[in-house]
Design a protein around this motif. Structure first.
Motif, mmCIF file in Angstrom:
data_model
loop_
_atom_site.group_PDB
_atom_site.id
_atom_site.type_symbol
_atom_site.label_atom_id
_atom_site.label_comp_id
_atom_site.label_asym_id
_atom_site.label_seq_id
_atom_site.Cartn_x
_atom_site.Cartn_y
_atom_site.Cartn_z
ATOM 1 N N MET A 1 1.714 7.133 -6.551
ATOM 2 C CA MET A 1 0.890 8.400 -7.050
ATOM 3 C C MET A 1 1.430 9.989 -6.343
ATOM 4 O O MET A 1 0.994 10.858 -7.558
ATOM 5 C CB MET A 1 -0.258 8.056 -6.699
ATOM 6 N N THR A 2 2.015 9.886 -5.687
ATOM 7 C CA THR A 2 2.648 11.246 -4.808
ATOM 8 C C THR A 2 3.466 11.859 -5.520
ATOM 9 O O THR A 2 3.261 13.123 -5.690
ATOM 10 C CB THR A 2 2.581 11.229 -3.322
ATOM 11 N N PHE A 3 4.371 10.779 -6.001
ATOM 12 C CA PHE A 3 5.397 12.004 -7.014
ATOM 13 C C PHE A 3 4.722 12.223 -8.090
ATOM 14 O O PHE A 3 4.892 13.173 -8.923
ATOM 15 C CB PHE A 3 6.364 10.426 -7.286
ATOM 16 N N THR B 1 4.851 16.254 -9.442
ATOM 17 C CA THR B 1 5.051 16.236 -10.262
ATOM 18 C C THR B 1 4.208 16.949 -11.496
ATOM 19 O O THR B 1 4.581 18.049 -11.841
ATOM 20 C CB THR B 1 5.475 14.774 -11.290
ATOM 21 N N ILE B 2 3.340 16.609 -12.041
ATOM 22 C CA ILE B 2 2.065 16.948 -12.851
ATOM 23 C C ILE B 2 1.481 18.525 -12.309
ATOM 24 O O ILE B 2 1.121 19.375 -12.439
ATOM 25 C CB ILE B 2 1.107 16.181 -13.367
ATOM 26 N N GLY B 3 1.049 18.260 -10.881
ATOM 27 C CA GLY B 3 0.526 19.913 -10.680
ATOM 28 C C GLY B 3 2.326 20.973 -10.351
ATOM 29 O O GLY B 3 1.809 22.353 -10.912
ATOM 30 N N ALA B 4 3.330 20.447 -10.485
ATOM 31 C CA ALA B 4 4.072 21.883 -10.659
ATOM 32 C C ALA B 4 4.654 22.115 -11.600
ATOM 33 O O ALA B 4 5.009 22.670 -12.294
ATOM 34 C CB ALA B 4 5.444 20.751 -9.409
ATOM 35 N N HIS C 1 1.053 -1.400 0.081
ATOM 36 C CA HIS C 1 -0.316 0.199 -0.121
ATOM 37 C C HIS C 1 0.474 1.609 -0.186
ATOM 38 O O HIS C 1 0.606 1.995 -0.846
ATOM 39 C CB HIS C 1 -1.004 0.029 1.391
ATOM 40 N N THR C 2 2.147 1.471 0.979
ATOM 41 C CA THR C 2 2.617 2.883 0.826
ATOM 42 C C THR C 2 3.818 2.931 -0.654
ATOM 43 O O THR C 2 3.826 3.881 -1.257
ATOM 44 C CB THR C 2 4.042 2.467 1.444
ATOM 45 N N ILE C 3 4.270 1.896 -1.454
ATOM 46 C CA ILE C 3 4.316 1.906 -2.747
ATOM 47 C C ILE C 3 3.588 3.202 -3.432
ATOM 48 O O ILE C 3 4.042 3.409 -3.851
ATOM 49 C CB ILE C 3 5.156 0.729 -3.160
ATOM 50 N N PRO C 4 2.462 2.101 -3.527
ATOM 51 C CA PRO C 4 1.320 2.745 -5.026
ATOM 52 C C PRO C 4 1.272 4.042 -4.599
ATOM 53 O O PRO C 4 1.023 5.220 -5.390
ATOM 54 C CB PRO C 4 -0.139 1.737 -4.977
ATOM 55 N N LEU C 5 1.084 4.149 -3.160
ATOM 56 C CA LEU C 5 1.306 5.549 -2.331
ATOM 57 C C LEU C 5 1.859 6.426 -2.805
ATOM 58 O O LEU C 5 1.729 7.844 -3.006
ATOM 59 C CB LEU C 5 0.355 6.056 -1.430
ATOM 60 N N ALA C 6 3.503 5.835 -2.362
ATOM 61 C CA ALA C 6 4.779 7.131 -2.972
ATOM 62 C C ALA C 6 4.497 7.122 -4.316
ATOM 63 O O ALA C 6 4.900 8.656 -5.210
ATOM 64 C CB ALA C 6 5.867 6.198 -2.252
#
Length: 76
Positions: A57-59, A63-66, A50-55
């Motif tokens: 998605m966060t990245f 990145t898209i937002g920036a 669960h933490t790997i997909p969350l990380a």
């Protein structure tokens, strides 16, 4: 997102394509990870599914937002 993440009810009886869609939502991984910790006492290694997909998605979303952010100095 809350309906498809399993926050209020289990997705076990739902069709397979609904469950596959839910794994692309970050809230699904958060809810399942929290349940694993609270119910099973899961450790960090057990939560890696669960933490790997969350990380990731966060990245991706940061990145898209920036890249999409534009600072206009005219005050609008």
């Amino acid at each position: 997102m809350m309906i498809l993440s399993g926050v209020w009810f289990s997705l076990e009886g739902s069709p397979e394509f609904i469950r596959q869609i839910s794994y692309f939502l970050p809230l699904t991984h958060l809810v399942e990870g929290a349940r694993a910790v609270m119910i099973e006492g899961a450790d960090f290694v057990a939560l890696s599914t669960h933490t790997i997909p969350l990380a990731v998605m966060t990245f991706v979303f940061l990145t898209i937002g920036a890249l999409m952010f534009r600072w206009d100095g005219d005050g609008r």
